[in-house]
Write a protein that holds these residues in place. Sequence first.
Motif, short mmCIF file in Angstrom:
data_model
loop_
_atom_site.label_atom_id
_atom_site.label_comp_id
_atom_site.label_asym_id
_atom_site.label_seq_id
_atom_site.Cartn_x
_atom_site.Cartn_y
_atom_site.Cartn_z
N LEU A 194 0.82 -1.21 0.00
CA LEU A 194 0.00 0.00 0.00
C LEU A 194 0.86 1.26 0.00
O LEU A 194 0.46 2.30 -0.53
N GLN A 195 2.06 1.19 0.59
CA GLN A 195 2.94 2.35 0.64
C GLN A 195 3.74 2.53 -0.64
O GLN A 195 3.92 3.66 -1.11
N GLU A 196 4.20 1.42 -1.23
CA GLU A 196 5.13 1.51 -2.35
C GLU A 196 4.59 0.97 -3.67
O GLU A 196 5.17 1.22 -4.72
N GLY A 197 3.50 0.23 -3.63
CA GLY A 197 2.95 -0.33 -4.85
C GLY A 197 3.72 -1.52 -5.38
O GLY A 197 3.57 -1.91 -6.54
N THR A 198 4.61 -2.10 -4.56
CA THR A 198 5.41 -3.25 -4.98
C THR A 198 5.27 -4.38 -3.97
O THR A 198 4.89 -4.16 -2.81
#
Length: 591
Positions: free
Chosen positions: A396-400
């Motif tokens: 959710l923070q980095e999309g990875t």
Amino acid sequence: MIKGSVLFMCRDNSAMSQMAEAFAKQVAPKDIDVLSAGIEPAKSMEPAAVEVMKEYGIDMSSMQPKAVSDLGILQFDLVVALTGTADDTLPPVSGSPPVVRWVIREARALGEEHADKKETLKQAAGTIRSLVADLFRCGYCEAFLTYKINTDKVIDNIPLGILAHDKNRKIFFFSRGAEKLTGMSAGGVIGRDCHDVFVPRLCGDNCSFCDHDVIPLFEKKCYSTVIPEVRGERKELDVTVVPILDAKSRFQGVVASLADNTPLVSIMREYEGEDAFCGIIGRTNEMRSVFQQIRDLGVYDVPVNISGETGTGKELVARAIHKESTRRDGPFVPINCGALPEGLVESELFGHVKGSFSGAVRDKKGRFELADGGTLFLDEVAELPQSAQVKLLRFLQEGTLEKVGSETPISVNVRIISATNKDLKKEVEKGIFRSDLYYRLNVVPISLPPLRERKSDIPLLVNHFIKRMSAKSGINGITVSNEAMDHLVAYDWPGNVRELQNVLQFLVIKAAAGKTVKVAHLPPEIRGRDVSVAKPRGRRSKLVRETVENALARAGWNKAKAARILGVGRATLYRFLEKHPEIDAGGDDML
């Protein structure tokens, strides 16, 4: 003088259309832009054509064949097509201009001998020069341009958006009305694939162009759709699509009209109310509020957390959010976090690589990868173990994310919708659920009321399920007696809509012979329920919300009948409803 642009077009733009362009530039008014292009441009100019044009004092040695897309022109006002036969197929051109066809014998028809080509091109040049002169000097060009200008004015001033695209979904016409409706400019969409311009697709499930090997066959299509417009407004559109055919009735593309139905739909919802939305049944104020939240979320791609007791329809709401969102063309992937064995949670969610653990005999995609471009629905998210919560937070923070057994991060484009039947705040306080993850997931909270708090929806749900189940089982015409409905409304339904659905399935089978669900058919826990509505005695008695709602539901929202059930006058009931606008009284009174 009228301004405009004229395009001379032939197959390869190596001779005929280049000649026409050169002659036209000698006689065309200065306000007329003259260009030429080919449907399938050749690599170089035809040498014989260059020699022929020298005899007219025109040097074409530095000119090169080009495609229409190379010209950088968004709209043409007139197209002159130079073809070898009257049957040659012509592609649609940007701006949907009038098309004039000049049938002129092509040099390539006589073989490859230079002398033969030159002689044929000499004859063609003379014909082209004469036709070009007539086009500009006899008023034909001005007439065509005037027609195009007036037609555009008509199209731009009707309260519809008009767009057209060819067989390859390339947009070649986009009216001013379409610009207003979508917030997009013609310059930004003409020449582009319709599916790339509209995300999600304007056509939704009604597309006739997903299979390029199949020619669409239809006379007219009409459907409704919803698009998020670039200014953040939700648009409810009625779309009408008709095919574009050439003179030989060959399919060339489609033209679509877009009618903004948003104001009418909004008025109808306010006036008539809603009984259902995206398969969710309900007309109480609480459910209508949920419907509106789902619509509002259509233009915002943010995480949503749905809370509610078991059986309240959390997955239905998640699917509705997906269907109304810009991701509706992508996959909707649900997963029940509480049903996953603890040792396999991370593998199921994030995937694994071959050899990462015993039994991992091949690479496997996780639910995140399967949901790429769409929505991942995490049901019972409160059951996730701490290790999975950490990886979910990182995504959710980095999309990875990283697959189990891999150190290579993978980018995935997924929207997260979570759901729980627990109080996540209390889970955070207990240290069971991470507070930072809670705030990431709970960007937009939606709370679903239990069925016991929206009893006036029960008759709607009963009729909906009975109709669907009886049709599925081939037993039509099953009804519910008033007495049985009273018991169904009075019951508290601890299992909510899911329990109601299961009970009704049982009742359809029980009532199949007589076609009417009676009290005797009901399960004991429902049949034994006291359904009497306490009637107020004397002036000291007061109406209460639950009693009034039960009476209205039993009366089918007929206020006169509800007043008789309550033992009060209609005026008394009206005054009570005016003081309690939160009670959904079912619209206008029914006598």
